[in-house]
Enzyme design. Structure first.
Site, PDB file in Angstrom:
ATOM      1  N   ASN A   1      -3.125   8.427   5.072  1.00  0.00           N
ATOM      2  CA  ASN A   1      -1.926   7.725   5.548  1.00  0.00           C
ATOM      3  C   ASN A   1      -1.877   7.549   7.061  1.00  0.00           C
ATOM      4  O   ASN A   1      -1.264   6.603   7.556  1.00  0.00           O
ATOM      5  CB  ASN A   1      -0.669   8.488   5.127  1.00  0.00           C
ATOM      6  CG  ASN A   1      -0.475   8.488   3.623  1.00  0.00           C
ATOM      7  OD1 ASN A   1      -0.789   7.497   2.953  1.00  0.00           O
ATOM      8  ND2 ASN A   1       0.003   9.590   3.087  1.00  0.00           N
TER       9      ASN A   1
ATOM     10  N   ARG B   1       0.832  -1.210   0.000  1.00  0.00           N
ATOM     11  CA  ARG B   1       0.000   0.000   0.000  1.00  0.00           C
ATOM     12  C   ARG B   1       0.867   1.260   0.000  1.00  0.00           C
ATOM     13  O   ARG B   1       0.521   2.267  -0.630  1.00  0.00           O
ATOM     14  CB  ARG B   1      -0.903  -0.031   1.241  1.00  0.00           C
ATOM     15  CG  ARG B   1      -1.871   1.121   1.329  1.00  0.00           C
ATOM     16  CD  ARG B   1      -2.924   0.844   2.400  1.00  0.00           C
ATOM     17  NE  ARG B   1      -3.873   1.928   2.536  1.00  0.00           N
ATOM     18  CZ  ARG B   1      -4.031   2.628   3.658  1.00  0.00           C
ATOM     19  NH1 ARG B   1      -3.303   2.354   4.736  1.00  0.00           N
ATOM     20  NH2 ARG B   1      -4.914   3.611   3.713  1.00  0.00           N
TER      21      ARG B   1
ATOM     22  N   HIS C   1      -6.306  -5.735  -2.355  1.00  0.00           N
ATOM     23  CA  HIS C   1      -7.222  -5.822  -1.219  1.00  0.00           C
ATOM     24  C   HIS C   1      -7.548  -7.275  -0.868  1.00  0.00           C
ATOM     25  O   HIS C   1      -8.521  -7.536  -0.173  1.00  0.00           O
ATOM     26  CB  HIS C   1      -8.487  -5.001  -1.477  1.00  0.00           C
ATOM     27  CG  HIS C   1      -8.232  -3.519  -1.414  1.00  0.00           C
ATOM     28  ND1 HIS C   1      -9.190  -2.564  -1.671  1.00  0.00           N
ATOM     29  CD2 HIS C   1      -7.109  -2.825  -1.114  1.00  0.00           C
ATOM     30  CE1 HIS C   1      -8.669  -1.361  -1.537  1.00  0.00           C
ATOM     31  NE2 HIS C   1      -7.403  -1.486  -1.208  1.00  0.00           N
TER      32      HIS C   1
ATOM     33  N   HIS D   1       0.613   4.611  -2.266  1.00  0.00           N
ATOM     34  CA  HIS D   1       0.429   5.939  -1.666  1.00  0.00           C
ATOM     35  C   HIS D   1       1.609   6.860  -1.957  1.00  0.00           C
ATOM     36  O   HIS D   1       1.443   8.076  -2.006  1.00  0.00           O
ATOM     37  CB  HIS D   1       0.192   5.799  -0.164  1.00  0.00           C
ATOM     38  CG  HIS D   1      -1.198   5.368   0.165  1.00  0.00           C
ATOM     39  ND1 HIS D   1      -1.844   5.709   1.339  1.00  0.00           N
ATOM     40  CD2 HIS D   1      -2.097   4.633  -0.548  1.00  0.00           C
ATOM     41  CE1 HIS D   1      -3.067   5.180   1.343  1.00  0.00           C
ATOM     42  NE2 HIS D   1      -3.242   4.520   0.212  1.00  0.00           N
TER      43      HIS D   1
END
Ligand code: HEM
Ligand SMILES: *[C@@H]1O[C@H](CO)[C@@H](O)[C@H](O)[C@H]1NC(C)=O
Ligand SMILES: *[C@@H]1O[C@H](CO)[C@@H](O)[C@H](O)[C@H]1NC(C)=O
Length: 373
Positions: A142, A109, A243, A113
């Site tokens: 975040n 992730r 996911h 990001h």
């Protein structure tokens, strides 16, 4: 709607009572069946940090990313300047991930990001300073949910001992995400990650809010969000497969930050919501729930079956099954695991080349948490 897949994946069984689904989706399903188709985040409830409704304005298109894999990135980039680099990073990821697979999810992730905000330049790693008290890291997408920072620190520290000033933090994130994908897929997702990125000097709270898609986005918002980063619908669907690992805080899919929760399978809804304060008053704080209740720690294509079965947490997950075009992709990924694995690797590399810094605006940081003087 629940979709069952027979053992040999040769047919889909669609329960009759669930036929209220859109005809477009149905057509896709029938097509597949007939061809025997193959095989906290947005803030803790205590402090939602002003994450307001879907940003009314679509994300500002950023300058087009360099064509395909940027010419400045190269596989084996550190072969002569720091031959041990990839090995050192992989070892740090291996150790951390074997202790806690959630950290591996965090690193995958983190790559996303990082790349969606100021490009892949490790801007997400910068700590607050008096000069910049509100970096990306503290922004609701975040903080407090993004994890894995200490793995990057461990790798960087080891690298600085062996070849000081050579390996960028942006490359460390990209390698770490690649390695986490390898370990969490039990070696099935195995690819080379080109390198040669530079670290940025800019990290802004507001940009993380503007560019990272919130979990309540609908399909057209998601497509526009990815398009602004030169990623297409296929990339959106393929990368969302991440996911299938990790967790979500309850606040990301219940309460004020989930204005349009997706229709969930009732048993799944009962199960996940019973772990969240909104429906279980005996629970407090902002706990986390597993994203994929079938194979929680395995990076695999289970996510797509979960989407079909309405066993996903976010509106943004369910949205992938809301148009004919993306529904077809969801089905393909659900039924062709090795094809998805290859596509995932390819999309990770494509994402890893977004808006790269140049010598004019980049550097190789000595510490990943602070810019060089
Ligand atoms: C398509 C738009 C996306 C949205 C709206 C979205 C949203 C979210 C949200 C809300 C969470 C839960 C955060 C929390 O509450 O703890 C999450 C977790 C996660 N996301 Fe996404 N995401 C998207 C795409 C992606 C992509 C492209 C990747 C990577 C390729 C990714 C990888 C992950 C991972 C691995 C987790 C679990 C993190 C952990 O356990 O620490 N997501 N995402
Ligand atoms: C998605 O949301 C936007 C903004 O609320 C809206 O304009 C658009 O029509 C929606 N699209 C779909 C497919 O629901
Ligand atoms: C809270 O209550 C729910 C049902 O309302 C139950 O499933 C859950 O186990 C309880 N949790 C705790 C921590 O007691």
């Amino acid at each position: 709607m629940r979709v069952q897949v027979s053992r040999d994946c040769s047919q889909l069984i669609i329960p009759y009572q669930s036929m209220g689904l859109r005809m477009a989706n149905l057509a896709v399903l029938v097509l597949f069946a007939s061809i025997g188709a193959v095989a906290g985040q947005y803030g803790s409830p205590a402090a939602p940090l002003g994450y307001t409704s879907p940003s009314s304005a679509p994300p500002v298109p950023s300058p087009p990313a360099s064509p395909s894999s940027s010419p400045s990135l190269k596989v084996g980039y550190y072969q002569s300047s720091c031959p041990q680099a990839e090995k050192i990073i992989m070892e740090a990821v291996r150790i951390a991930t074997s202790k806690n697979s959630g950290v591996g999810a965090g690193l995958i992730r983190m790559h996303f990001h990082d790349c969606f905000v100021q490009g892949c330049d490790a801007s997400v790693l910068l700590d607050p300073t008096p000069a910049n008290p509100q970096p990306e890291k503290l922004s609701p997408p975040n903080f407090p949910s993004l994890r894995g920072f200490e793995v990057i620190d461990v790798a960087k520290e080891a690298l600085e001992k062996v070849c000081p000033g050579r390996v960028s933090c942006a490359d460390i994130i990209a390698f770490a995400a690649r390695d986490a994908s390898f370990f969490l897929s039990h070696g099935r997702i195995n690819f080379q990650m080109p390198a040669g990125r530079l670290d940025g000097r800019v990290s802004l709270f507001g940009e993380a809010l503007n560019f990272l898609p919130p979990p309540f986005f609908n399909l057209s918002q998601l497509i526009a969000n990815f398009k602004a980063k030169n990623l297409d619908e296929d990339d959106l669907v393929v990368l969302s497969g991440a996911h299938s690992i990790g967790v979500s805080h309850c606040s990301s899919f219940t309460g004020p930050l989930a204005p349009n929760p997706p229709a969930m399978d009732p048993a799944f809804a009962t199960k996940v919501l019973s772990q969240c304060p909104l429906l279980s008053p005996n629970i407090s704080g902002d706990p986390t729930v597993m994203q994929d209740i079938v194979t929680p720690d395995l990076l695999d294509n289970q996510y797509y079956t979960n989407v079909l079965n309405h066993k996903v947490l976010f509106a943004s997950d369910a949205a992938l099954f809301s148009s004919q075009q993306t529904s077809t992709k969801v089905l393909e990924n659900a039924f062709m695991p090795s094809r998805w694995e290859m596509k995932f690797a390819k999309a990770m590399v494509k994402m890893a080349a977004i808006e790269l810094k140049t010598a004019a605006n980049g550097e190789i940081r000595r510490s990943c948490r602070v810019i060089n003087n």
